[in-house]
Scaffold this active site. Structure first.
Site, PDB file in Angstrom:
ATOM      1  N   PRO A  93       0.807  -1.220   0.000  1.00 17.94           N
ATOM      2  CA  PRO A  93       0.000   0.000   0.000  1.00 17.94           C
ATOM      3  C   PRO A  93       0.840   1.270   0.000  1.00 17.94           C
ATOM      4  CG  PRO A  93      -0.965  -1.608   1.458  1.00 17.94           C
ATOM      5  CD  PRO A  93       0.322  -2.208   0.954  1.00 17.94           C
ATOM      6  N   CYS A  94       0.564   2.145  -0.954  1.00 21.54           N
ATOM      7  CA  CYS A  94       1.437   3.290  -1.201  1.00 21.54           C
ATOM      8  C   CYS A  94       1.060   4.526  -0.396  1.00 21.54           C
ATOM      9  CB  CYS A  94       1.432   3.637  -2.689  1.00 21.54           C
ATOM     10  SG  CYS A  94      -0.184   4.122  -3.329  1.00 21.54           S
TER      11      CYS A  94
END
Length: 374
Positions: A93-94
Site C-alpha cells: 500500500p502506497c
C-alpha cells in the site's frame, strides 16, 4: 527453463500487474489480496486461482500456505519448495509514501506492510521480485521536520529527517535478504499506455543478475525512432458502450462543465464565474489543474485515479457531460476489454485506479523473462 516461469502476486489488487506478467510469459500460481471485490474480480477471470482469491490479511499469510497453493494449481503431488517460484510481485500500500496524502513524515517502513512483502520474499526465495510504488517514495523522509524549524538557530536534520531516508530503509531491507536491486522511475506513457502515470519500480535479483528496467517503446514527440505516446483518442477508438457505467455529476458541477471544451479546465471559465465554481479552493495554492477538467483527445490521459468524478481530480469526458466510464478507465489502464470487474461502480473505479497498467507490467515482465531463456 521450466515453462512457463512461475509467479506469486502479493497485494494483487484487481490483477493488473499479474495480468501484464502473464502476457509476458509468466504463470501466477497463488496470490494475496485483502479487498473482497478485488479477489472476486480475480476469481471471475481466473477460476483456477479461486483457492487463493479470497480476502486475507497478508500479515496472517505464510510462505508455506502460498507454496502449497501453487503446488495444487500445478496439479503436483507436493507443495512447491522455496526457490521453485521464479518471481514474486507486489505493490505494498502506497498511502504512507504518497505525495497526494498528508504532507510530513511517512513513518519507518519497517513498521509497515512492506515488511510482510520482505518476509514472504525471504521465505519463498524467488529468483526475482518486482515491487511497484508511488514516486513520493524516492524523496520521502521517515520523519518530517516542519520548514519553520530548519536552518539558522535549529539543529541539523537527523538522518531520518532527510529526504530519501525512507527509500534507504527499503533498499537496505531488500539487500538484507540477499537481493541485488535495480530501481527507477518509469512513466507508463513510455510503454504504450495512453496515460501519464509515474511509478517507482524495483527489481530484485537473488543471484545477482543484472536485470535492467525496460527501455521505452514510445516517446512523447515520437523521437528516437519510437512511436509517439498513445492518446485518449487511441485508447477509446474501438470502445463501444450502449450504457456506460459512471457516477453522474451534480447539476452544480454540470453548469460549469457545459461551458468548457476538450482540454480545458476551471481557468477557462469566464473570470466572473471562477470564484463561485471553485469555492474555497479558489484562494488556495497549487495549480489546481484537476478542477473542472475536460480531457483532451490528442493527449494521453492524466493518471487514472480511484475517483475520476471527484472535484479536484476531475476526468470529464471530452464531449459527453460525464466522467470517464468504468470501461473507458479500464481501456486507459490497458486491461483487456473482456476483463470483468466485480462490485459497485465506486468499487470498480477503485480497483481500476489502484492497478498497475497492464502494458507497463508486461514491459517489465518481458525484460525479466529474457533471463529465463539464456
Amino acid at each position: 527453463m521450466r515453462s512457463p516461469p512461475l509467479s506469486i502476486g502479493l497485494f494483487a489488487g484487481a490483477f493488473g500487474l499479474d495480468l501484464g506478467l502473464e502476457q509476458a510469459g509468466f504463470q501466477t500460481v497463488s496470490l494475496v489480496e485483502n479487498e473482497p471485490d478485488a479477489v472476486k474480480t480475480i476469481a471471475l477471470n481466473r477460476p483456477h486461482l479461486t483457492e487463493s482469491a479470497i480476502p486475507r490479511d497478508i500479515r496472517q499469510v505464510d510462505a508455506v500456505t502460498l507454496l502449497a497453493e501453487g503446488g495444487r494449481v500445478l496439479n503436483l503431488s507436493r507443495p512447491l519448495h522455496p526457490g521453485e517460484v521464479d518471481l514474486v510481485t507486489g505493490d505494498p500500500p502506497c498511502q504512507p509514501f504518497s505525495t497526494a496524502g498528508k504532507r510530513g513524515s511517512v513513518g519507518d517502513p519497517r513498521g509497515s506492510l512492506f515488511m510482510d512483502f520482505i518476509r514472504l520474499i525471504e521465505a519463498i526465495q524467488p529468483r526475482f521480485f518486482i515491487m511497484e510504488n508511488v514516486r513520493g517514495l524516492l524523496s520521502a523522509p521517515i520523519r518530517h521536520r516542519s520548514h519553520n524549524q530548519r536552518g539558522t538557530g535549529f539543529a541539523p536534520l537527523e538522518p531520518d529527517e532527510k529526504a530519501g531516508s525512507a527509500l534507504q530503509v527499503v533498499l537496505a531491507e531488500m539487500r538484507r535478504i540477499g537481493y541485488q536491486i535495480n530501481y527507477g522511475l518509469l512513466n507508463a506513457a513510455d510503454y504504450g499506455v495512453p496515460q501519464v502515470r509515474q511509478r517507482v519500480i524495483f527489481i530484485g535479483s537473488r543471484e545477482g543478475e543484472a536485470v535492467t528496467l525496460p527501455q521505452p517503446t514510445h516517446h512523447r514527440e515520437g523521437l528516437q525512432g519510437l512511436p509517439q505516446w498513445r492518446t485518449l483518442k487511441d485508447a477509446l477508438a474501438n470502445l463501444q458502450e450502449d450504457a456506460p457505467e459512471y457516477v453522474p455529476y451534480s447539476e452544480s458541477r454540470l453548469q460549469y462543465l457545459r461551458l468548457l471544451k476538450a482540454g480545458q479546465n476551471w481557468r477557462n471559465l469566464p473570470p466572473e464565474l471562477q470564484p463561485a465554481a471553485m469555492g474555497g479552493a479558489y484562494h488556495s495554492g497549487g495549480g489546481k489543474v484537476g478542477f473542472y477538467r475536460r480531457l483532451a483527445w490528442d493527449e494521453p490521459a492524466p493518471t487514472i485515479t480511484t475517483s475520476p468524478h471527484q472535484k479536484a481530480t476531475d476526468m470529464c469526458h471530452p464531449e459527453a457531460l460525464r466522467p470517464l466510464s468504468i470501461r473507458e478507465c479500464q481501456a486507459i489502464q490497458t486491461f483487456p476489454q473482456d476483463w470483468i470487474f466485480h462490485g459497485s461502480i465506486t468499487s470498480k473505479y477503485r480497483q481500476i485506479g489502484n492497478a498497475v497498467p497492464v502494458l507497463l507490467a508486461k514491459a517489465i515482465g518481458e525484460n525479466i523473462y529474457k533471463a529465463f531463456s539464456l
